[in-house]
Design an enzyme around this catalytic site. Structure first.
Site, PDB file in Angstrom:
ATOM      1  N   CYS A   1     -16.826  53.610 -28.524  1.00  0.00           N
ATOM      2  CA  CYS A   1     -17.381  52.352 -28.052  1.00  0.00           C
ATOM      3  C   CYS A   1     -16.363  51.235 -27.900  1.00  0.00           C
ATOM      4  O   CYS A   1     -15.262  51.317 -28.412  1.00  0.00           O
ATOM      5  CB  CYS A   1     -18.418  51.821 -29.027  1.00  0.00           C
ATOM      6  SG  CYS A   1     -19.719  52.956 -29.395  1.00  0.00           S
TER       7      CYS A   1
ATOM      8  N   GLY B   1     -15.717  53.869 -23.221  1.00  0.00           N
ATOM      9  CA  GLY B   1     -17.055  54.440 -23.201  1.00  0.00           C
ATOM     10  C   GLY B   1     -17.676  54.287 -21.840  1.00  0.00           C
ATOM     11  O   GLY B   1     -17.722  53.169 -21.320  1.00  0.00           O
TER      12      GLY B   1
ATOM     13  N   ASN C   1     -18.740  49.152 -33.032  1.00  0.00           N
ATOM     14  CA  ASN C   1     -17.760  50.196 -32.716  1.00  0.00           C
ATOM     15  C   ASN C   1     -17.359  50.807 -34.040  1.00  0.00           C
ATOM     16  O   ASN C   1     -16.919  50.098 -34.942  1.00  0.00           O
ATOM     17  CB  ASN C   1     -16.554  49.569 -32.003  1.00  0.00           C
ATOM     18  CG  ASN C   1     -15.416  50.553 -31.737  1.00  0.00           C
ATOM     19  OD1 ASN C   1     -14.274  50.156 -31.635  1.00  0.00           O
ATOM     20  ND2 ASN C   1     -15.731  51.824 -31.622  1.00  0.00           N
ATOM     21  N   GLY C   2     -17.507  52.120 -34.161  1.00  0.00           N
ATOM     22  CA  GLY C   2     -17.144  52.798 -35.410  1.00  0.00           C
ATOM     23  C   GLY C   2     -18.222  53.765 -35.830  1.00  0.00           C
ATOM     24  O   GLY C   2     -19.150  54.030 -35.070  1.00  0.00           O
TER      25      GLY C   2
ATOM     26  N   TYR D   1      -3.459  57.147 -27.909  1.00  0.00           N
ATOM     27  CA  TYR D   1      -4.259  57.515 -26.753  1.00  0.00           C
ATOM     28  C   TYR D   1      -5.330  56.513 -26.302  1.00  0.00           C
ATOM     29  O   TYR D   1      -5.458  56.246 -25.118  1.00  0.00           O
ATOM     30  CB  TYR D   1      -4.950  58.858 -27.040  1.00  0.00           C
ATOM     31  CG  TYR D   1      -5.961  59.289 -26.003  1.00  0.00           C
ATOM     32  CD1 TYR D   1      -5.553  59.744 -24.759  1.00  0.00           C
ATOM     33  CD2 TYR D   1      -7.319  59.226 -26.268  1.00  0.00           C
ATOM     34  CE1 TYR D   1      -6.492  60.123 -23.803  1.00  0.00           C
ATOM     35  CE2 TYR D   1      -8.257  59.607 -25.323  1.00  0.00           C
ATOM     36  CZ  TYR D   1      -7.837  60.053 -24.097  1.00  0.00           C
ATOM     37  OH  TYR D   1      -8.751  60.424 -23.158  1.00  0.00           O
TER      38      TYR D   1
END
Ligand code: SF4
Length: 451
Positions: free
Chosen positions: A9, A35, A109-110, A250
């Site tokens: 996310c 995302g 996010n997580g 990345y």
């Protein structure tokens, strides 16, 4: 190029700007790489929250008319990656709720590591869940908290959860942003040129909306945004940083600054380190686009071997909604990448990629280059072997599907049919990102999980 490893996310929050939802939209557009399955925005006009979310890309979901209905001076937004079979619209964010203090929306996010435990406890007490998202736990924890004010309830709720979270909460009049004590996932704070503040997963979102980077939200810190005030900071936890090193390898966009450092420069450093510890004679260095580009530049500059574009990436294939079978993945690689035959024919090439997950994409790339006439293909990877899955907000395949957890480097080299294969080691990776103490999570390379 990573196969089937996805950041789950991105989050964004805009506060104190008359076009908050439009700025949230543009910010989400910059964060689309984190995302692509679903996106959403909630805004507040001071008396009411409005939410629009749907499956698809940010540009497909929103138009001028929809953004106009998202009125008000504050907005939060989210882009989501979903795992197969779990792409229900119910699981798109923001998560919105009405409760005894009014209305709120949350983006996250997580991954919460005690989500199941918390959920079971809440269900036993009568809570009814609508989604599979761990984020919904927070809504219930806040709604059920016995504290009087929302701020106290948020602190009460986050103290009951564990794991990775960069969160943004929106109420009718305030916005709150928080990072977990380890700061696994990034979250930065910026000032918008013509008024207001922004928080976002990556600083590339700031550039598009004309915002200036102020600083990162610290691990364990909660920021409160109120009308006509500078953000107020509360230290909810003593920070114990374990920032995700894969953001540098990345996930993050190279034009972002993450955890206070340029992602592009960190990737170039990885390439330079790789050339020092794993040198090989060749005619050229070529990247697997796009992920391998900065590291290949770093490798070429440090080694003196010319950098060439040996593989073209087709950016226009869009998303193919196909079953993730091996056959389909092979076809996707062919659609995405093609060799520059005139450049690589008769040459010894060093191919730089950021990681190998299943190995099948790397094998396809090596075969493609050899079919195009490369006489030798030496694969160099700008991260250590990915041996373990992530539990902190990144969607990775099971351990048994990670090639490096089942094969030695020599076996992988044989599998991908390269003339040689070498990885960056952990020490060199940490050196590349100027790591101090034990501040980075490297669990997907080491299997050493902090939680
Ligand atoms: S396990 Fe890997 S991907 Fe997950 S947070 Fe740690 S370094 Fe990042």
């Amino acid at each position: 190029m990573l196969e089937n490893v996805n950041e789950k996310c991105a989050v964004v929050g805009i506060f104190g700007h008359k076009e908050a939802s439009k700025l949230a939209y543009f910010s989400l557009h910059s964060l689309q790489h984190r995302g692509q399955e679903a996106a959403g925005i909630s805004s507040s006009n001071g008396t009411k929250l409005h939410t629009i979310k749907d499956r698809g890309l940010v540009m497909q979901i929103f138009d001028e008319a929809k953004l106009t209905t998202l009125s008000g001076n504050s907005a939060i937004g989210h882009t989501r990656y979903s795992t197969a079979g779990n792409d229900s619209i119910l699981d798109a964010q923001p998560v919105f709720a009405r409760y005894d203090l009014g209305e709120m929306a949350i983006v996250h996010n997580g991954n919460l590591t005690n989500a199941q435990e918390v959920r079971e406890r809440l269900i036993k007490k009568g809570a009814i869940f609508q989604t599979f998202m761990d984020t919904e736990n927070l809504i219930h924890l806040i709604a059920k908290s016995e504290k009087e004010k929302l701020l106290e309830r948020i602190i009460d709720a986050v103290k009951k959860i564990e794991g990775a979270f960069s969160l943004v909460f929106l109420s009718r009049t305030k916005m709150f942003a928080m990072r977990d004590r380890h700061g696994f996932r990034p979250l930065s704070l910026g000032r918008i040129a013509n008024g207001g503040y922004v928080v976002a997963s990556e600083t590339c979102a700031f550039d598009l909306i004309g915002a200036e980077f102020i600083r990162d939200v610290e691990p364990g810190e909660l920021l409160i945004f109120e009308k006509d005030k500078a953000p107020i900071s509360i230290k909810v936890y003593e920070p114990t940083p374990k920032k995700c090193i894969f953001e540098y390898v990345y996930f993050a966009r190279p034009d972002s600054s993450v955890f206070g450092q340029s992602v592009y420069q960190m990737r170039k450093n990885m390439g330079a380190e790789l050339s020092k510890i794993k040198p090989v004679e060749a005619d050229m260095v070529i990247p697997v686009p796009d992920g391998g580009v900065p590291s290949a530049i770093g490798y070429a500059q440090a080694s003196g071997i010319p950098y060439e574009m040996g593989i073209m990436r087709n950016h226009y294939i869009g998303r193919t909604f196909i079953e993730p079978t091996q056959e389909m993945r092979d076809l996707k690689v062919k659609m995405k990448l093609s060799p520059m035959i005139d450049t690589i024919k008769g040459k010894k090439v060093i191919v730089i990629d950021d990681s190998i997950v299943r190995g099948t994409t790397s094998r396809r790339i090596v075969r493609m280059l050899k079919d195009a006439g490369a006489t030798e293909v030496h694969m160099r990877i700008s991260s250590p072997p990915t041996t373990d899955p992530c539990f902190y907000g990144v969607d990775t395949p099971d351990k048994n599907k990670l090639i490096a957890s089942n094969m030695s480097t020599e076996e992988i080299c044989e599998f991908i049919e390269a003339d040689s294969l070498a990885y960056l080691n952990s020490d060199a990776l940490l050196r590349s990102v100027h790591a101090k103490d034990d501040e980075y999570c490297t669990a997907c390379f080491t299997g050493e999980y902090i939680i």
